[in-house]
Design a protein around this motif. Structure first.
Motif, PDB file in Angstrom:
ATOM      1  N   LEU A 192      30.000  15.636 -96.729  1.00 58.86           N
ATOM      2  CA  LEU A 192      29.400  14.378 -96.305  1.00 58.86           C
ATOM      3  C   LEU A 192      28.218  14.663 -95.374  1.00 58.86           C
ATOM      4  N   PRO A 193      27.061  14.056 -95.617  1.00 60.72           N
ATOM      5  CA  PRO A 193      25.918  14.265 -94.723  1.00 60.72           C
ATOM      6  C   PRO A 193      26.260  13.807 -93.305  1.00 60.72           C
ATOM      7  N   PRO A 194      25.563  14.341 -92.300  1.00 61.47           N
ATOM      8  CA  PRO A 194      25.874  13.968 -90.912  1.00 61.47           C
ATOM      9  C   PRO A 194      25.649  12.472 -90.666  1.00 61.47           C
ATOM     10  N   ILE A 195      26.384  11.960 -89.693  1.00 56.31           N
ATOM     11  CA  ILE A 195      26.343  10.526 -89.403  1.00 56.31           C
ATOM     12  C   ILE A 195      24.920  10.076 -89.061  1.00 56.31           C
ATOM     13  N   ALA A 196      24.154  10.960 -88.452  1.00 58.30           N
ATOM     14  CA  ALA A 196      22.779  10.620 -88.080  1.00 58.30           C
ATOM     15  C   ALA A 196      21.943  10.285 -89.304  1.00 58.30           C
ATOM     16  N   ASP A 197      22.237  10.942 -90.424  1.00 54.31           N
ATOM     17  CA  ASP A 197      21.482  10.664 -91.649  1.00 54.31           C
ATOM     18  C   ASP A 197      21.790   9.267 -92.187  1.00 54.31           C
ATOM     19  N   PHE A 198      23.054   8.865 -92.038  1.00 58.58           N
ATOM     20  CA  PHE A 198      23.401   7.485 -92.424  1.00 58.58           C
ATOM     21  C   PHE A 198      22.655   6.506 -91.523  1.00 58.58           C
ATOM     22  N   GLU A 199      22.722   6.759 -90.224  1.00 63.46           N
ATOM     23  CA  GLU A 199      22.104   5.835 -89.255  1.00 63.46           C
ATOM     24  C   GLU A 199      20.612   5.665 -89.559  1.00 63.46           C
ATOM     25  N   LYS A 200      19.975   6.788 -89.896  1.00 62.01           N
ATOM     26  CA  LYS A 200      18.543   6.727 -90.203  1.00 62.01           C
ATOM     27  C   LYS A 200      18.276   5.878 -91.443  1.00 62.01           C
ATOM     28  N   ALA A 201      19.210   5.907 -92.381  1.00 62.44           N
ATOM     29  CA  ALA A 201      18.981   5.241 -93.674  1.00 62.44           C
ATOM     30  C   ALA A 201      19.304   3.750 -93.629  1.00 62.44           C
ATOM     31  N   ILE A 202      20.048   3.322 -92.615  1.00 62.46           N
ATOM     32  CA  ILE A 202      20.496   1.919 -92.561  1.00 62.46           C
ATOM     33  C   ILE A 202      19.359   1.001 -92.112  1.00 62.46           C
ATOM     34  N   THR A 203      19.137  -0.056 -92.893  1.00 60.91           N
ATOM     35  CA  THR A 203      18.151  -1.083 -92.542  1.00 60.91           C
ATOM     36  C   THR A 203      18.869  -2.433 -92.526  1.00 60.91           C
ATOM     37  N   ASP A 204      18.114  -3.491 -92.292  1.00 59.94           N
ATOM     38  CA  ASP A 204      18.778  -4.805 -92.300  1.00 59.94           C
ATOM     39  C   ASP A 204      19.085  -5.282 -93.721  1.00 59.94           C
ATOM     40  N   ARG A 205      18.666  -4.512 -94.724  1.00 60.32           N
ATOM     41  CA  ARG A 205      19.020  -4.849 -96.108  1.00 60.32           C
ATOM     42  C   ARG A 205      20.210  -4.028 -96.607  1.00 60.32           C
ATOM     43  N   THR A 206      20.658  -3.071 -95.808  1.00 55.05           N
ATOM     44  CA  THR A 206      21.785  -2.238 -96.229  1.00 55.05           C
ATOM     45  C   THR A 206      23.070  -3.060 -96.247  1.00 55.05           C
ATOM     46  N   LYS A 207      23.743  -3.060 -97.394  1.00 59.17           N
ATOM     47  CA  LYS A 207      24.973  -3.846 -97.486  1.00 59.17           C
ATOM     48  C   LYS A 207      26.192  -2.977 -97.792  1.00 59.17           C
ATOM     49  N   ALA A 208      25.945  -1.755 -98.285  1.00 56.34           N
ATOM     50  CA  ALA A 208      27.099  -0.972 -98.725  1.00 56.34           C
ATOM     51  C   ALA A 208      26.796   0.526 -98.739  1.00 56.34           C
ATOM     52  N   ILE A 209      27.877   1.291 -98.665  1.00 58.09           N
ATOM     53  CA  ILE A 209      27.828   2.735 -98.911  1.00 58.09           C
ATOM     54  C   ILE A 209      28.715   2.990-100.119  1.00 58.09           C
ATOM     55  N   LEU A 210      28.215   3.813-101.021  1.00 58.30           N
ATOM     56  CA  LEU A 210      29.000   4.148-102.219  1.00 58.30           C
ATOM     57  C   LEU A 210      29.301   5.636-102.199  1.00 58.30           C
ATOM     58  N   ILE A 211      30.590   5.976-102.294  1.00 60.77           N
ATOM     59  CA  ILE A 211      30.959   7.387-102.426  1.00 60.77           C
ATOM     60  C   ILE A 211      31.803   7.578-103.685  1.00 60.77           C
ATOM     61  N   CYS A 212      31.827   8.812-104.132  1.00 62.25           N
ATOM     62  CA  CYS A 212      32.656   9.190-105.266  1.00 62.25           C
ATOM     63  C   CYS A 212      33.508  10.350-104.783  1.00 62.25           C
ATOM     64  N   ASN A 213      34.853  10.185-104.827  1.00 61.80           N
ATOM     65  CA  ASN A 213      35.740  11.124-104.155  1.00 61.80           C
ATOM     66  C   ASN A 213      37.055  11.292-104.910  1.00 61.80           C
ATOM     67  N   PRO A 214      37.353  12.463-105.513  1.00 68.15           N
ATOM     68  CA  PRO A 214      36.508  13.648-105.621  1.00 68.15           C
ATOM     69  C   PRO A 214      35.220  13.333-106.368  1.00 68.15           C
ATOM     70  N   ASN A 215      34.215  14.135-106.076  1.00 64.40           N
ATOM     71  CA  ASN A 215      32.870  13.777-106.484  1.00 64.40           C
ATOM     72  C   ASN A 215      32.485  14.264-107.874  1.00 64.40           C
ATOM     73  N   ASN A 216      31.859  13.377-108.590  1.00 67.14           N
ATOM     74  CA  ASN A 216      31.087  13.715-109.772  1.00 67.14           C
ATOM     75  C   ASN A 216      29.645  13.528-109.340  1.00 67.14           C
TER      76      ASN A 216
END
Lengths: 389, 389
Positions: free
Chosen positions: B140-164
């Motif tokens: 999983l990328p560091p939390i700071a990378d998520f924080e940087k990517a979040i805008t006021d249009r961000t509504k969701a995070i999608l993960i695939c686990n185990p990952n394809n």
């Protein structure tokens, strides 16, 4: 997203049954006709060891065999012109996503199949309704109405032929009219023809694929659900001679990997259904239509056209509000412990306020039950508090 | 809409076969494992006379039985929390259409399952990728990378686990990290867990549904395709405790009427698959993973993490351009008349230029064939004109 007009009353039907009422379901398009044995046997004989993905466009042998089915209907296509979808539902989604961008407009004569609304919302496109009139039996609206509705965002016209919910079967002249509009404004003509087999009174079905000179504009939507009374297989298709359209649609098809394998196996086998099956089914539906149309037109204040296709009618009743009426039928009414479930026609119009005195009736029950259901309806109209005339 | 990275080379594979080459298909997620007999038998014993629509949310008995399956995985849900879809594909579409509006953003660690792009386009939402690194095994990328990517249009995070495509299995700590982000910004966490059963090295699978305090934020996406090697049934589901979300999703489900009936029958029966089936399958996949990881890490200039889940690895190869390389493998290369088909990893990144020296390998062939395929790859790397190191 609006609730489906054929589903929103389900809780009231459940309650009616809990109260011991028998409910005649004329609200849904689930036929009671048996699925052809040849289709059921293909499933029972499934002998693969792994249930694999099929080709994203559908099993090739199935698409090849489908071309022969269409040949019998004078529709000349190749396997590459077909993408199999999970029902006509998915095929329409592919067509809308392929042919229209977000915010584009699609013209649909109303009343129309309510789920088109859901698909349009899904695809981010605007439905522009034009009014078709019960007085003319829901014939194609005049060309002037189309011209008035067309804007620079209009990309397509969507028709359903024979029509759900009205049962109306378009004539060749009406299709020619559509051809002119489509050609003049270079629109897509998306033609949902899932009830092709169900034509009565000696009337012939004409397909949008028969229209000359707009081959690249026409998208045919089809399904085996009604044809073989096999709604649960979830197999339909999108057909077009327009290569660019099909290439784009295939990408949407690839994103969801493949259509259902078992359904395709049943549908491929079903192509061998003997003609006698359809003769019998058509005879049955014709008898049912005649019962419904006759009974309704004998009810004081009610009116029902005599449509030549599908297994639906839209009837006008002397009521204030079809939503209230249909709910009242389930909640507050019974005739000898029986009642009837209908689909309020308001849900088939996208113009607010239309269809308030209309209901859709699916004639998917046998003639005896239909007569009992019509008796319920007649008795109900005598005592409904919101009766208007 | 971009072409699927696992499909766009199909014409080259077809040509290679026409040239008499044997092609090892490591490009797709179609397992060769047999579907459990109990599922196949349920289909063969189908004894209904009409193939009917099921409930739009899926057959109730199936959903009820599914709750017991999830109980075994410490996921406590009721039948009302489940909507059955035509594969995880449709379930993801329901989730995106329900949780996000047009123009909203969804954050996905890349590389990610390429079809997420198609679903996002379909739903009119923007994918915002954040980079996960092959050097860390695609953790999983560091939390700071998520924080940087979040805008006021961000509504969701999608993960695939185990990952394809990476095979990466998220730890409990990583899921807790996601929980914090989701809670802080009130986002949806859409968790695609279709490979839940495929965990190796004694590692346990943790579900997003196990996270406390964000019950209304979590949407679980699931499928029986891989679990029972039954990709063709097209049965998946969307699960959430959020009633409002499920009510809206149900409207999308109603618009397409119902999921495939046969697939549901097979999937319901498959829940009784004996544990011994999975023990055998897991042993087989583990052996395959070990072959692939070992072989690749023995190739000069190549590197492959040792992932603990699913049946994929993303490997770094000493190549200039994975699209060119994978095409070259089919068009211009053979080793003793054999070659291998891989998925270029570029298609699993949404950031242009990433994944050019990476490929996804699905270990869906038996160990013997896998070894031969790895030999092909090793020989190919020796002579590939675009080799970089």
């Amino acid at each position: 997203m609006p609730a489906s007009p054929i589903r929103k009353l389900v809780p009231y039907a459940d309650k009616a049954k809990q109260q011991g009422k028998k409910v005649y379901h004329l609200n849904i398009g689930q036929p009671d006709i048996q699925t052809p044995e040849v289709a059921l046997n293909a499933i029972r004989n499934f002998d693969h060891k792994v249930i694999e993905y099929s080709h994203s466009a559908g099993i090739l042998s199935y698409r090849k065999k489908l071309t022969k089915y269409y040949q019998k209907h004078d529709i000349d296509i190749s396997a590459e012109d077909i993408i199999i979808g999970a029902g006509a539902s998915e095929a329409i989604l592919f067509a809308l996503n392929t042919c229209l961008d977000t915010g584009d407009e699609i013209i649909i004569p109303e009343p129309f199949y309510a789920n088109y609304n859901g698909f349009a919302i899904n695809a981010g496109v605007e439905v522009v309704p034009i009014f078709s009139d019960i007085q003319s039996g829901f014939a194609l609206p005049p060309i002037a109405d189309f011209e008035k509705a067309i804007t620079d965002r209009t990309k397509a016209i969507l028709i359903c032929n024979p029509n759900n919910p009205t049962g109306y079967l378009y004539s060749w002249e009406e299709l020619e009219t559509l051809r002119e509009i489509v050609k003049k404004h270079d629109l897509y003509l998306i033609s949902d023809e899932v009830y092709r087999e169900f034509c009565y009174d000696g009337r012939k079905h004409y397909s949008a694929m028969h229209l000359k000179g707009i081959e690249d504009n026409v998208i045919l939507i089809d399904s085996v659900s009604k044809r073989y009374s096999a709604c649960g297989v979830r197999i339909g298709c999108m057909i077009s001679k327009n290569r660019e359209v099909m290439n784009t649609a295939l990408k949407f098809a690839q994103a969801r990997l493949s259509p259902p394998t078992f359904g395709q196996i049943a549908a491929e086998a079903a192509i061998d259904t003997p003609d006698s099956y359809f003769e019998e089914v058509l005879g049955e539906y014709l008898a049912r239509r005649n019962v419904v149309v006759e009974c309704i037109n004998n009810m004081p204040g009610a009116y029902c056209p005599n449509p030549s296709g599908a297994f639906y009618v839209v009837a006008r009743l002397p009521i204030d509000d079809s939503d209230k009426f249909c709910q009242w039928l389930l909640e507050d009414f019974d005739f000898q412990q029986e009642t009837v479930m209908l689909a309020p026609a308001s849900g088939f119009y996208s113009t607010p306020g239309r269809g308030l005195d209309e209901v859709r009736i699916s004639y998917v029950l046998n003639v005896n039950d239909l007569r009992k259901a019509m008796t319920c309806l007649e008795e109900a109209l005598k005592v409904y508090p919101g009766r208007t005339v």
